[in-house]
Write a protein that holds these residues in place. Sequence first.
Motif, mmCIF file in Angstrom:
data_model
loop_
_atom_site.group_PDB
_atom_site.id
_atom_site.type_symbol
_atom_site.label_atom_id
_atom_site.label_comp_id
_atom_site.label_asym_id
_atom_site.label_seq_id
_atom_site.Cartn_x
_atom_site.Cartn_y
_atom_site.Cartn_z
ATOM 1 N N TYR A 154 1.426 1.996 0.792
ATOM 2 C CA TYR A 154 1.648 3.481 0.666
ATOM 3 C C TYR A 154 0.718 3.922 -0.198
ATOM 4 O O TYR A 154 0.679 4.268 -1.348
ATOM 5 C CB TYR A 154 3.050 3.459 -0.080
ATOM 6 N N LYS A 206 4.488 6.740 -1.705
ATOM 7 C CA LYS A 206 5.763 7.002 -1.877
ATOM 8 C C LYS A 206 5.986 7.236 -3.355
ATOM 9 O O LYS A 206 6.685 8.115 -3.764
ATOM 10 C CB LYS A 206 6.418 5.426 -1.762
ATOM 11 N N ALA A 266 11.031 2.870 -3.692
ATOM 12 C CA ALA A 266 10.249 2.999 -2.457
ATOM 13 C C ALA A 266 10.847 1.889 -1.401
ATOM 14 O O ALA A 266 11.037 1.929 -0.670
ATOM 15 C CB ALA A 266 8.738 2.775 -2.452
ATOM 16 N N GLU A 315 12.459 2.640 2.147
ATOM 17 C CA GLU A 315 11.578 2.443 3.248
ATOM 18 C C GLU A 315 12.354 1.242 4.020
ATOM 19 O O GLU A 315 11.959 0.718 4.968
ATOM 20 C CB GLU A 315 10.384 1.967 2.827
ATOM 21 N N THR A 372 10.279 8.829 -6.450
ATOM 22 C CA THR A 372 9.299 8.927 -5.275
ATOM 23 C C THR A 372 9.259 10.324 -4.724
ATOM 24 O O THR A 372 9.895 11.332 -5.111
ATOM 25 C CB THR A 372 10.185 7.846 -4.189
ATOM 26 N N LYS A 384 10.251 11.170 -1.964
ATOM 27 C CA LYS A 384 11.709 11.662 -1.310
ATOM 28 C C LYS A 384 12.399 12.123 -2.568
ATOM 29 O O LYS A 384 13.327 12.983 -2.206
ATOM 30 C CB LYS A 384 12.328 10.423 -0.632
#
Lengths: 522, 289
Positions: free
Chosen positions: A176, A191, A197, A201, A423, A425
Amino acid sequence: MATVATAAAAAARHNAALLVPKGDGGSLPVLDSGFFGPRVAFVPEFSPTCTQQNASVRAVMAPPQLQQQRSPASSGIVKHALTATEKILARASEKTQLVPGENVWVKADILMTHDVGAPGTIGIFKREFGKDAKVWDREKVVLIPDHYIFTADERANRNVDILREFALEQDIKYFYDIKDRSNFRANPDYKGVCHVALAQEGHCRPGEVLFGTDSHTCNAGAFGQFATGIGNTDAGFIMGTGQLLIKVPPTLRFVLDGEMPKHLLAKDLILQIIGEISVAGATYKAMEFVGSAVDKMTMEDRMTLCNMVVEAGAKNGVVPADSTTFKYLEGKTTIPYEPVSSDGAASFLQEYRFDVSKLEPVVAKPHSPDNRGLARECKDVKIDRVYIGSCTGGKTEDFLAAAQLMAISGQTVKVPTFLVPATQKVWLDLFTLPVPGAEGLTCAEVFTKAGCDTPTAPSCGACLGGPQDTYARMNEICVSTTNRNFPGRMGNKDAQIYLASPYTAAASALTGFVTDPREFLS
Amino acid sequence: MAVSTVVMRALPSPGIAVSPASSSSSTLSCSRGVPLAAAAALKSHVANSSSADRVVVAVAGGCERRSSNVQFVARPKSAVRSSSCKSRLLQARAATAVEDGESEGSESGSAATIHGRCFVVGDNIDTDQIIPAEYLTLVPSKPEEYQKLGSYAMIGLPAKWGRFIEEGKSKTEYKVVIGGANFGCGSSREHAPVALGAAGVRAVVAESYARIFFRNSVATGELYPVESQGRICDENKTGDYVTVDLELGTLVNHTTGKQYALKPIGEAGPVIDAGGIFAYARKTGMIPA
């Protein structure tokens, strides 16, 4: 590509064969008879008390005639009740039964390493297996730069380059990467914090064995797997062989029952437990969390619980997988998994029972994670900063909780409040997810309204201090959602860190003092 | 107590030479590939060292980044233990082992002895105190950065414990760290035992250890993580001169005159003696040298 893969597989088999000969081609020689090979080939996991116990040493170079000495118990006729951790390790070591204290060779399903652990691990790997050696499985080594990323420190940046070089050379499937440090959004692969992560993931799967060069690797136990932190040397070994010698830990069971009060979070529970058993209360042990309160927890709650087991000295934490786990994993992984849970008749070293409805918000006062105190009893502690972030307390739900409290209060923060999403996200969630009860405002909007700092680029940040230019590096009195508060942990020996839940952190930010969240949550 | 030091060095030229460097020490030099002769010479030397109460055999060279490896000690002649003959034989065998690269020595325990000043700390000395996170950009497998790590060992300790490394120096004068409970707790960073080892620490003697630190100490072979029988950090002071004897299982404080029992280092001993898990695996023939 096929040639590389075949060569890599062959290399891995070669590397593994050097160390763990298979004898009759089946399972490894069993030592229930107490026979020790002519040489103590590999030592058991190096527990200080291993000489006190009858630790059976796996004689890797045992002569072939050992096979005839297998006792009936090892041939699968007799099965003993096992805990979840024992089951996972039994399966990973291809044994039908094992007992705590036993040393077993387990196959790793995933090896994770980051920018702090990888360079040293890679150095050892190349030194021991050869400059041109290949990792045992290019799909099982996950490289996640996350610790010292957004810094001008040259060595830190060089370490990420080392990761990249290795990833390219080994054709690592999961790397990543980040190249543009000035804009994390410009790095599609990047990430952030490794443990979050790994979960996001889909690298965490029930029943599997996960090793990482980071103490909070135990975070993944939330998925009902065996996950633990190791050093560079052990990681270098796994890189070459895909296996590690592990001593099976006995299990401490924590039964958490009752209705969770609205002002209480998983962080309060784990701080409560660590305060109960101390920072060495679970040394060399597994911590298993069950009970009606755990059943109702989200995956992120369970991660918070398991994340901090290392702070009690534990080897691993585990929450047996259930429908919550399976639902979370939908769409995240295509690799089949087999969940396990403890047998009804399994032996636990000790069982602790908590009625969570009776618990109150707690903090860990300076300078130890077991220095537990009630948040309301620390209300006279004036603070300088609040830090919300890290693998422990920087997940989406952690920020949602903090934002919820701030929205309810309608007030602004009295001290600088730093927000470090774990992260990419999580960062995205802050800017897109509406906060329940905040009239459609997103977390980021609520935080802005309350006067917090803008959520920063995702990484480990100041949880562990880092290079001098790390954002929010700490030298004052701080309430933090992170995991350790030993002297100097966040960058300065004189700083005083109060570990707390996101609710407590948010409440404290609003008053400028350590504050029980019930001041804002009715 | 008179100490006779026999230093074994690997020489390019064949043969053996015993040269008394001083009245209290002699150098026994031998080349690789002459193990039996070396063992025999060593045995006769020890037998003839009537003036010495204690013979320390230090093997120089060997592991790439350490200047002295294993030390073997003969029993003082006046010792109660009747194993003095066995010890000399063990020495010879160990000498053989080092030369040959194979080990027939003890499968458990260590004959290492460490003399030096001790640095005393308390409970829960965590990895952030041993090596603060800002120094983790240093990669332990790179020799120059390994040395640098050593220079930062224990720099995160609160001031009350004192300076571990003198101003301007890169190595510590303290060969032994004495600690309380849960030494090395916190992170899995291997930099922690590495920094201590690189700084010159040979052993930590603590009441108890955190598991990852203990495991990393053994896997790297950087230092002996020894457990004391009970708590000893309150009775020893930084600067006291101590001897840690792993075979006898004792820590002797020469400054106070007190002696403390240690728990056996067990199977971790040979691994650390060899210089870590990979070196041990090679030495025992598990992986090709």
